[in-house]
Design an enzyme around this catalytic site. Sequence first.
Site, short mmCIF file in Angstrom:
data_model
loop_
_atom_site.label_atom_id
_atom_site.label_comp_id
_atom_site.label_asym_id
_atom_site.label_seq_id
_atom_site.Cartn_x
_atom_site.Cartn_y
_atom_site.Cartn_z
N HIS A 249 -19.25 3.77 38.66
CA HIS A 249 -19.74 4.92 37.88
C HIS A 249 -20.25 4.45 36.53
O HIS A 249 -19.70 3.55 35.90
CB HIS A 249 -18.69 6.03 37.75
CG HIS A 249 -17.53 5.77 36.83
ND1 HIS A 249 -17.57 6.08 35.49
CD2 HIS A 249 -16.30 5.28 37.06
CE1 HIS A 249 -16.40 5.78 34.93
NE2 HIS A 249 -15.62 5.29 35.86
N ASP B 95 -14.38 0.78 31.45
CA ASP B 95 -14.41 1.99 32.27
C ASP B 95 -15.71 2.74 32.07
O ASP B 95 -15.81 3.56 31.17
CB ASP B 95 -13.21 2.87 31.90
CG ASP B 95 -13.02 4.05 32.82
OD1 ASP B 95 -13.64 4.07 33.89
OD2 ASP B 95 -12.25 4.95 32.46
N GLU C 40 -18.42 10.79 36.80
CA GLU C 40 -17.13 10.50 37.43
C GLU C 40 -16.00 11.08 36.59
O GLU C 40 -15.03 11.63 37.12
CB GLU C 40 -16.95 8.99 37.61
CG GLU C 40 -15.70 8.58 38.38
CD GLU C 40 -14.48 8.30 37.50
OE1 GLU C 40 -13.41 8.00 38.06
OE2 GLU C 40 -14.60 8.37 36.26
N GLU C 41 -16.13 10.92 35.27
CA GLU C 41 -15.05 11.34 34.38
C GLU C 41 -14.89 12.86 34.32
O GLU C 41 -13.92 13.35 33.74
CB GLU C 41 -15.31 10.79 32.97
CG GLU C 41 -15.44 9.28 32.86
CD GLU C 41 -14.12 8.55 33.05
OE1 GLU C 41 -13.12 9.19 33.38
OE2 GLU C 41 -14.09 7.32 32.83
N ASP D 117 -14.28 0.10 39.95
CA ASP D 117 -14.01 0.86 38.73
C ASP D 117 -12.99 0.10 37.90
O ASP D 117 -11.81 0.04 38.25
CB ASP D 117 -13.49 2.25 39.08
CG ASP D 117 -13.50 3.21 37.90
OD1 ASP D 117 -13.65 2.73 36.76
OD2 ASP D 117 -13.37 4.42 38.12
N HIS E 213 -11.17 5.18 27.64
CA HIS E 213 -11.40 6.54 27.11
C HIS E 213 -11.22 6.61 25.60
O HIS E 213 -11.03 7.69 25.05
CB HIS E 213 -10.46 7.57 27.78
CG HIS E 213 -10.60 7.63 29.26
ND1 HIS E 213 -9.61 8.15 30.08
CD2 HIS E 213 -11.59 7.25 30.09
CE1 HIS E 213 -10.00 8.08 31.34
NE2 HIS E 213 -11.20 7.52 31.37
#
Length: 382
Positions: free
Chosen positions: A190, A209, A243-244, A271, A348
């Site tokens: 992603h 990520d 995706e998130e 991922d 994140h």
Amino acid sequence: MKVITALALAFAFTATTVNAGPIGLVDQISNFGFNKGDELRLIQYGDDQPARWMKESEILEMFRLGIKYMDITDYQNAYDDVVIESTWKPFIPAKARYADEVQPYIGNLTTTTMEIALKKLTSFKNRYYKSKWGAESCRWLISAIRDIAEEADGVSVKEFEHSWDQFSIIARFEGSNSDLDNELVIVGAHQDSVNLWLPSFGTAPGADDDGSGTVTILEAFRSLVENGFKPERPVEFHWYSAEEAGLLGSQAVAAEYKKQGKQVVAMLQNDMTGFIGSGGEQIGIVADHVNPELTEFLKTLVDTYAAIPYVNTKCGYACSDHASWAKHGYPSAFTIESAFEDSNKAIHTTGDVISRLSFDHMKEFAKVATGFAIELSHERSE
């Protein structure tokens, strides 16, 4: 990757409050970028849990608590209708058999091109699917993919558009066997990133990520293109949007493929492939919510093509895009940088940066992705 820990929560909270300036934290959170009407979305967070309608502000809180979910608002009926031919069942081999073919492609893999690409990807403030930077980053990425494929025969690159500006990307190698035209192998990652507290405008380099997975499969794709890969059945490389936000991009692609009756032999998700945990260099192979046969075959690919061992791990419900394919009845598998509990805790946040990562580690995943594409592109019956 949809996972967060208490440490990551603390990291994100500290980073946000330190940089808050004259705008208060509460004000910033109230403007995090979801729809102003706080619309209801249909959310599922477990195979044995009924989906429920939730406000987007509630979804954000769930995300912050590390609860993994799928946003199935647009796919409420997609999982009820079986379009895949019931008489067709993909054959998953038990062991690798094409090492002589795979090795030259692996030998052409390099960390240099991955580093160049990841530096560019992390130069965007974030790659959030609703932000202007998310839209800009996907346009840069598809341009880079098209540059690789520009003069290749039998390779196409296209946008898969969504209702938001960040499209998903599909690069396809056409197969040489016309009898296998409707069958395909998929290697995915992603492209989006997210800041835990300020999704729409907070800084989210997303180096690990999933910038790491994005450039890992980009490198596998580059080596295959430049060395003239000609599969028997079609092979596709996918870079998913959103995706998130509940696996929105991959759900859209998988739903469309199911609608068209495409026969997906196998799907591999990459991922987070760049961080080396305390257990040393390992390839985490996720054992839950995946296809067991394909996962066992994936282990043989690690043993055959990677220079580091695998470790069995678990990820939980809907933790990455492989779940969208599994939900539609297709065989899927998932590799991650380490045992799940030993993975990067800075995701994140503003701290998900290149300096924490190893490109040599990513290269091992590119080897496995390359082997996956080639081995499964062949028609086999035993």
